[in-house]
Design a protein around this motif. Structure first.
Motif, PDB file in Angstrom:
ATOM      1  N   VAL A 136      18.359  75.114  63.365  1.00 47.26           N
ATOM      2  CA  VAL A 136      17.707  73.951  63.951  1.00 47.26           C
ATOM      3  C   VAL A 136      16.388  74.427  64.533  1.00 47.26           C
ATOM      4  O   VAL A 136      16.334  75.474  65.185  1.00 47.26           O
ATOM      5  CB  VAL A 136      18.568  73.310  65.049  1.00 47.26           C
ATOM      6  CG1 VAL A 136      17.836  72.151  65.713  1.00 47.26           C
ATOM      7  CG2 VAL A 136      19.902  72.837  64.470  1.00 47.26           C
ATOM      8  N   GLY A 137      15.332  73.666  64.294  1.00 40.33           N
ATOM      9  CA  GLY A 137      14.052  74.088  64.842  1.00 40.33           C
ATOM     10  C   GLY A 137      14.102  74.214  66.350  1.00 40.33           C
ATOM     11  O   GLY A 137      13.805  75.269  66.918  1.00 40.33           O
ATOM     12  N   LEU A 138      14.501  73.127  67.034  1.00 39.19           N
ATOM     13  CA  LEU A 138      14.593  73.123  68.493  1.00 39.19           C
ATOM     14  C   LEU A 138      15.862  72.383  68.886  1.00 39.19           C
ATOM     15  O   LEU A 138      16.001  71.181  68.613  1.00 39.19           O
ATOM     16  CB  LEU A 138      13.377  72.427  69.130  1.00 39.19           C
ATOM     17  CG  LEU A 138      11.998  72.941  68.735  1.00 39.19           C
ATOM     18  CD1 LEU A 138      11.391  72.069  67.623  1.00 39.19           C
ATOM     19  CD2 LEU A 138      11.052  72.946  69.933  1.00 39.19           C
ATOM     20  N   TRP A 139      16.788  73.083  69.507  1.00 38.07           N
ATOM     21  CA  TRP A 139      18.034  72.489  69.979  1.00 38.07           C
ATOM     22  C   TRP A 139      18.137  72.784  71.470  1.00 38.07           C
ATOM     23  O   TRP A 139      18.268  73.926  71.895  1.00 38.07           O
ATOM     24  CB  TRP A 139      19.233  73.058  69.247  1.00 38.07           C
ATOM     25  CG  TRP A 139      20.536  72.462  69.698  1.00 38.07           C
ATOM     26  CD1 TRP A 139      21.200  72.680  70.871  1.00 38.07           C
ATOM     27  CD2 TRP A 139      21.347  71.531  68.966  1.00 38.07           C
ATOM     28  NE1 TRP A 139      22.357  71.947  70.933  1.00 38.07           N
ATOM     29  CE2 TRP A 139      22.465  71.234  69.768  1.00 38.07           C
ATOM     30  CE3 TRP A 139      21.218  70.930  67.715  1.00 38.07           C
ATOM     31  CZ2 TRP A 139      23.474  70.353  69.345  1.00 38.07           C
ATOM     32  CZ3 TRP A 139      22.225  70.055  67.305  1.00 38.07           C
ATOM     33  CH2 TRP A 139      23.332  69.772  68.111  1.00 38.07           C
ATOM     34  N   PHE A 140      18.059  71.719  72.256  1.00 37.11           N
ATOM     35  CA  PHE A 140      18.101  71.861  73.707  1.00 37.11           C
ATOM     36  C   PHE A 140      19.426  71.340  74.236  1.00 37.11           C
ATOM     37  O   PHE A 140      19.821  70.202  73.942  1.00 37.11           O
ATOM     38  CB  PHE A 140      16.955  71.078  74.357  1.00 37.11           C
ATOM     39  CG  PHE A 140      15.594  71.621  74.041  1.00 37.11           C
ATOM     40  CD1 PHE A 140      15.111  72.749  74.688  1.00 37.11           C
ATOM     41  CD2 PHE A 140      14.790  71.008  73.097  1.00 37.11           C
ATOM     42  CE1 PHE A 140      13.855  73.257  74.391  1.00 37.11           C
ATOM     43  CE2 PHE A 140      13.527  71.501  72.798  1.00 37.11           C
ATOM     44  CZ  PHE A 140      13.059  72.634  73.450  1.00 37.11           C
ATOM     45  N   ASP A 141      20.106  72.161  75.015  1.00 35.51           N
ATOM     46  CA  ASP A 141      21.323  71.763  75.704  1.00 35.51           C
ATOM     47  C   ASP A 141      20.999  71.566  77.175  1.00 35.51           C
ATOM     48  O   ASP A 141      20.755  72.545  77.898  1.00 35.51           O
ATOM     49  CB  ASP A 141      22.406  72.840  75.551  1.00 35.51           C
ATOM     50  CG  ASP A 141      22.932  72.923  74.127  1.00 35.51           C
ATOM     51  OD1 ASP A 141      23.420  71.902  73.622  1.00 35.51           O
ATOM     52  OD2 ASP A 141      22.854  74.009  73.531  1.00 35.51           O
ATOM     53  N   GLY A 142      21.002  70.310  77.618  1.00 37.27           N
ATOM     54  CA  GLY A 142      20.698  70.028  79.005  1.00 37.27           C
ATOM     55  C   GLY A 142      21.904  70.260  79.904  1.00 37.27           C
ATOM     56  O   GLY A 142      22.903  70.842  79.476  1.00 37.27           O
ATOM     57  N   PRO A 143      21.784  69.823  81.161  1.00 36.25           N
ATOM     58  CA  PRO A 143      20.704  69.006  81.706  1.00 36.25           C
ATOM     59  C   PRO A 143      19.367  69.748  81.808  1.00 36.25           C
ATOM     60  O   PRO A 143      19.325  70.928  82.139  1.00 36.25           O
ATOM     61  CB  PRO A 143      21.212  68.622  83.097  1.00 36.25           C
ATOM     62  CG  PRO A 143      22.700  68.820  83.039  1.00 36.25           C
ATOM     63  CD  PRO A 143      22.899  69.960  82.107  1.00 36.25           C
ATOM     64  N   MET A 144      18.301  68.988  81.534  1.00 40.88           N
ATOM     65  CA  MET A 144      16.936  69.476  81.658  1.00 40.88           C
ATOM     66  C   MET A 144      16.009  68.264  81.677  1.00 40.88           C
ATOM     67  O   MET A 144      16.410  67.154  81.310  1.00 40.88           O
ATOM     68  CB  MET A 144      16.561  70.419  80.521  1.00 40.88           C
ATOM     69  CG  MET A 144      16.775  69.852  79.135  1.00 40.88           C
ATOM     70  SD  MET A 144      16.264  70.923  77.783  1.00 40.88           S
ATOM     71  CE  MET A 144      14.566  70.395  77.580  1.00 40.88           C
ATOM     72  N   SER A 145      14.771  68.459  82.119  1.00 49.72           N
ATOM     73  CA  SER A 145      13.877  67.314  82.248  1.00 49.72           C
ATOM     74  C   SER A 145      12.428  67.715  82.049  1.00 49.72           C
ATOM     75  O   SER A 145      12.055  68.885  82.181  1.00 49.72           O
ATOM     76  CB  SER A 145      14.043  66.660  83.631  1.00 49.72           C
ATOM     77  OG  SER A 145      13.629  67.543  84.650  1.00 49.72           O
ATOM     78  N   GLY A 177      15.337  58.191  79.358  1.00 51.10           N
ATOM     79  CA  GLY A 177      13.901  58.176  79.587  1.00 51.10           C
ATOM     80  C   GLY A 177      13.095  58.987  78.600  1.00 51.10           C
ATOM     81  O   GLY A 177      11.975  59.399  78.898  1.00 51.10           O
ATOM     82  N   ASN A 178      13.619  59.195  77.390  1.00 57.12           N
ATOM     83  CA  ASN A 178      12.933  60.033  76.410  1.00 57.12           C
ATOM     84  C   ASN A 178      12.131  59.196  75.418  1.00 57.12           C
ATOM     85  O   ASN A 178      12.468  58.050  75.130  1.00 57.12           O
ATOM     86  CB  ASN A 178      13.939  60.897  75.658  1.00 57.12           C
ATOM     87  CG  ASN A 178      14.672  61.857  76.583  1.00 57.12           C
ATOM     88  OD1 ASN A 178      14.050  62.494  77.434  1.00 57.12           O
ATOM     89  ND2 ASN A 178      15.986  61.956  76.435  1.00 57.12           N
ATOM     90  N   THR A 209      22.652  66.332  75.410  1.00 60.75           N
ATOM     91  CA  THR A 209      23.343  66.353  76.702  1.00 60.75           C
ATOM     92  C   THR A 209      22.393  66.433  77.892  1.00 60.75           C
ATOM     93  O   THR A 209      21.916  67.511  78.269  1.00 60.75           O
ATOM     94  CB  THR A 209      24.357  67.522  76.778  1.00 60.75           C
ATOM     95  OG1 THR A 209      25.275  67.408  75.699  1.00 60.75           O
ATOM     96  CG2 THR A 209      25.113  67.503  78.090  1.00 60.75           C
ATOM     97  N   GLY A 210      22.107  65.305  78.469  1.00 56.20           N
ATOM     98  CA  GLY A 210      21.402  65.270  79.740  1.00 56.20           C
ATOM     99  C   GLY A 210      19.952  65.687  79.695  1.00 56.20           C
ATOM    100  O   GLY A 210      19.426  66.219  80.673  1.00 56.20           O
ATOM    101  N   VAL A 211      19.275  65.449  78.586  1.00 55.48           N
ATOM    102  CA  VAL A 211      17.834  65.688  78.509  1.00 55.48           C
ATOM    103  C   VAL A 211      17.146  64.400  78.961  1.00 55.48           C
ATOM    104  O   VAL A 211      17.393  63.330  78.406  1.00 55.48           O
ATOM    105  CB  VAL A 211      17.403  66.064  77.088  1.00 55.48           C
ATOM    106  CG1 VAL A 211      15.890  66.271  77.024  1.00 55.48           C
ATOM    107  CG2 VAL A 211      18.138  67.320  76.627  1.00 55.48           C
ATOM    108  N   VAL A 212      16.272  64.503  79.962  1.00 53.98           N
ATOM    109  CA  VAL A 212      15.682  63.295  80.534  1.00 53.98           C
ATOM    110  C   VAL A 212      14.166  63.422  80.639  1.00 53.98           C
ATOM    111  O   VAL A 212      13.614  64.517  80.754  1.00 53.98           O
ATOM    112  CB  VAL A 212      16.286  62.971  81.923  1.00 53.98           C
ATOM    113  CG1 VAL A 212      17.795  62.830  81.834  1.00 53.98           C
ATOM    114  CG2 VAL A 212      15.932  64.034  82.944  1.00 53.98           C
ATOM    115  N   ASN A 213      13.516  62.263  80.561  1.00 51.21           N
ATOM    116  CA  ASN A 213      12.073  62.134  80.810  1.00 51.21           C
ATOM    117  C   ASN A 213      11.258  63.137  79.996  1.00 51.21           C
ATOM    118  O   ASN A 213      10.328  63.771  80.497  1.00 51.21           O
ATOM    119  CB  ASN A 213      11.765  62.285  82.294  1.00 51.21           C
ATOM    120  CG  ASN A 213      12.428  61.198  83.124  1.00 51.21           C
ATOM    121  OD1 ASN A 213      12.668  60.098  82.638  1.00 51.21           O
ATOM    122  ND2 ASN A 213      12.744  61.512  84.370  1.00 51.21           N
ATOM    123  N   SER A 214      11.605  63.277  78.729  1.00 41.86           N
ATOM    124  CA  SER A 214      10.938  64.236  77.856  1.00 41.86           C
ATOM    125  C   SER A 214      10.324  63.516  76.658  1.00 41.86           C
ATOM    126  O   SER A 214      10.699  62.382  76.324  1.00 41.86           O
ATOM    127  CB  SER A 214      11.917  65.319  77.400  1.00 41.86           C
ATOM    128  OG  SER A 214      12.336  66.104  78.515  1.00 41.86           O
TER     129      SER A 214
END
Length: 654
Positions: A376-385, A437-438, A406-411
């Motif tokens: 995967v080019g970019l795989w983010f496991d949150g929470p993060m913002s 908020g993404n 999972t819990g990625v916000v305001n991005s």
């Protein structure tokens, strides 16, 4: 016309070498397209990229044009625009450039090895400055069989206990065992190769690609004028810590030392021109890493098998930059820009963390990277913002291009170009914790070989705007919202605004029906959020423009309610403008349609066919031109499960 006469006529026009004959007038450039369309049809939508796209089927050639064809598991179906050019050894395709360029990208396919694993083969690249050899490979293409696929074309079914549509059976449960043709379901045929020419080719000059040893299918040429390498004298240069720009030695320890020093000195890290071997994840936190530009600075890894599985289940590692795990607090203030990451992922192992960018990164940015051959080019496991993913090129992935998990916000995901992913190109998956908020804005997605262009699985207050999505191949479509994969429910609002899809809406193997260019799917719950679709253009949809569907087993439990469609253009459908296969409702205002292949509304509702009409209600709010809606409101049953497909004419200016 035979190849012989095509070659003879082209030789008369271009000269014996095809390049040297004087022209009486300036040559006409090979047509420039975006997603194989006239750029005027998609103005203002998709990524603003530095290169120009030219389709091989629109170029001069003595090869064979294949397609158009949208049938999965075929070479044309995975090509941009569903057409390409196949060259036998000695045959060529020639592009006349519309503007000066010193760098090209060739999207191509060459055969697999008989036993799988790929081959390499040369391709001649000829300009007025001479001929160079580009080495092509099929080591990162050609997958087979059932999910999660195999590289072995000779393999038996990976899951004989699964339902197989080809035999309408569970093979393990019947005798005699059905014969499954091998290779079974070949896919993921194409790859890309970039080349700095070492000189500038002028506008009107020609670039000829000639196959040499094996049949070679050329899909397209991207050309650009790459600027000079960027120099950062203020950054901590990794060469000072022993990094090897030739790629012969492992540079990961040197890069890590440079990062540690830069953090102490409150400076950024500079990756100068070169190829830097990195075969594992580099942990990043509170650091800025800048390259000389993604044509010049390359982080290149190889797959490394681990002695024993890692705690996260990985059995391999590879090149990548990872934030800390969210459970460890995640990373912050990470800024990555101006370099390429080339992985070595050749098979899909879902437990492997072999992504180019991963972990959790808040208050961070990833800009101007070129990412290829990772899982995967970019795989983010949150929470993060508050993370911005901008202006990246993500190609030839085994799985997703990007996933907010999972819990990625305001991005924000904006201005990215994504081509040839093996799963959703851009996804947001609210598993366990809702993403919120993404924004997914002004991205271009081309030819995802599996699943969707942009997929939203649950979450709240999400915007998908001004994107260009073309040519999804199977088991998905261009735009998707679904209550699936254990995602948290949709709440708040979901906006699809100002997007353009083209040649979208694939054939769903299990349902044996065509999907919509945009489709909403109630599988694990209802979709009852404030869903508004405004200003989208659905061009040349293979089946339906819009599909609203509930899984058959839960069709009486879940619904899709109150979706609003406004200011929509539908130019060409193989079947209907709207296919409703769920309970619920939708409203339509200024939804204009033309070149509709079947009945405007295919309303099956919950398939109860009650005397009161369908369980899916339509509201006509006016201005819906084309006559597609009027006869079918509020809930007229018009259910034709599998209407004939009528291929529409090519899209044109409205």
């Amino acid at each position: 016309m035979s190849h012989h006469w095509s070659a003879l006529l082209l030789g008369i026009v271009t000269g014996a070498a095809g390049l040297a004959a004087p022209a009486a007038a300036a040559p006409t450039p090979t047509a420039v397209t975006r997603a194989a369309l006239d750029p005027a049809l998609v103005a203002g939508r998709g990524a603003n990229v530095p290169f120009l796209e030219q389709e091989a089927e629109k170029a001069a050639t003595n090869g064979t044009v294949i397609g158009p064809d949208r049938t999965a598991y075929t070479l044309p179906a995975e090509a941009s625009g569903r057409s390409a050019v196949t060259l036998d050894p000695g045959e060529w395709v020639e592009f006349t450039l519309p503007r000066a360029a010193n760098a090209i990208t060739v999207r191509y396919s060459i055969p697999d090895a008989p036993e799988g694993g790929g081959i390499t083969a040369p391709l001649s690249v000829t300009t007025r400055h001479g001929t160079r050899t580009m080495t092509l490979t099929s080591q990162y293409s050609w997958l087979y069989n059932q999910y999660p696929f195999t590289n072995d074309p000779r393999a038996d079914l990976l899951h004989p206990d699964w339902w197989i549509t080809e035999c309408a059976c569970v093979p393990a449960a019947i005798e005699p065992k059905p014969v499954i043709t091998k290779p079974f379901r070949p896919a993921h045929f194409y790859d890309e190769q970039r080349l700095l020419l070492g000189h500038t080719v002028r506008a009107g000059d020609r670039v000829r690609l000639t196959a040499r040893d094996v049949p070679t299918t050329i899909d397209l040429l991207d050309s650009e004028l790459a600027g000079a390498p960027k120099i950062d004298l203020s950054g901590v240069n990794v060469l000072l810590f022993g990094a090897d720009p030739t790629g012969r030695r492992d540079s990961a320890p040197a890069i890590e030392k440079a990062i540690a020093y830069a953090k102490r000195a409150h400076r950024g890290v500079y990756l100068p021109p070169g190829v830097f071997q990195v075969n594992r994840h580099i942990l990043v936190d509170d650091v800025t890493i800048t390259g000389a530009g993604n044509w010049y600075t390359i982080i290149k890894g190889r797959a490394v098998a681990l002695g024993e599985p890692a705690p996260d289940g990985s059995v391999h590692t590879g090149a990548g930059f990872y934030g800390r795990d969210a459970a460890d607090g995640g990373s912050r203030n990470v800024h990555l820009s101006g370099f390429a990451i080339q992985g070595d992922v050749r098979e899909r192992i879902d437990t492997d963390q072999v992504n180019a960018i991963g972990g959790a990164m808040s208050d961070s940015s990833v800009d101007g990277l070129h990412i290829q051959h990772t899982k995967v080019g970019l795989w983010f496991d949150g929470p993060m913002s508050n993370t911005r993913i901008t202006n990246n090129v993500i190609v030839d992935q085994i799985a997703d291009g990007l996933n907010f998990h999972t819990g990625v916000v305001n991005s924000v995901v904006r201005g990215n170009f994504v081509r040839n992913t093996g799963d959703d190109a851009l996804a947001m998956w609210s598993e366990k914790t809702a993403d919120s908020g993404n924004v997914f804005d002004r991205n271009t997605v081309q030819s995802p070989t599996l699943a969707n262009g942009i997929a939203i699985y649950g979450g709240h207050d999400t915007t998908v705007s001004n994107n260009l999505i073309a040519d999804p191949v199977r088991e998905g479509s261009a735009l998707h919202a679904g209550t699936r994969f254990g995602a948290e429910p949709f709440t708040g609002h979901l906006r699809f605004t100002g997007n353009t899809t083209v040649r979208a809406g694939t054939y769903e193997l299990n349902w044996r029906i065509g999907l919509g260019a945009i489709w909403m799917y109630a599988l694990e719950g209802s979709i009852g959020a404030d869903v508004q679709v405004t200003g989208d253009h659905y061009l040349d949809s293979t089946y339906n423009a819009i599909m609203l569907v509930a899984e058959w087993g839960v069709k009486d439990l879940y619904s899709i309610d109150g979706v609003t469609f406004k200011d929509i253009r539908v130019d060409g459908t193989g079947t209907s403008v709207l296919s409703a296969r769920a309970g619920g409702s939708a409203s339509f205002e200024n939804v204009d349609a033309r070149n509709v292949g079947a009945v405007g509304v295919n309303n099956c509702g919950r398939f109860r066919f009650t005397p009161e009409g369908s369980e899916f209600a339509l509201t006509d709010r006016g201005g819906n031109d084309g006559g597609w809606l009027g006869p079918y409101v509020p809930n007229v049953i018009t259910c034709d499960d599998r209407p004939p497909v009528v291929a529409p004419p090519a899209p044109s200016r409205w």
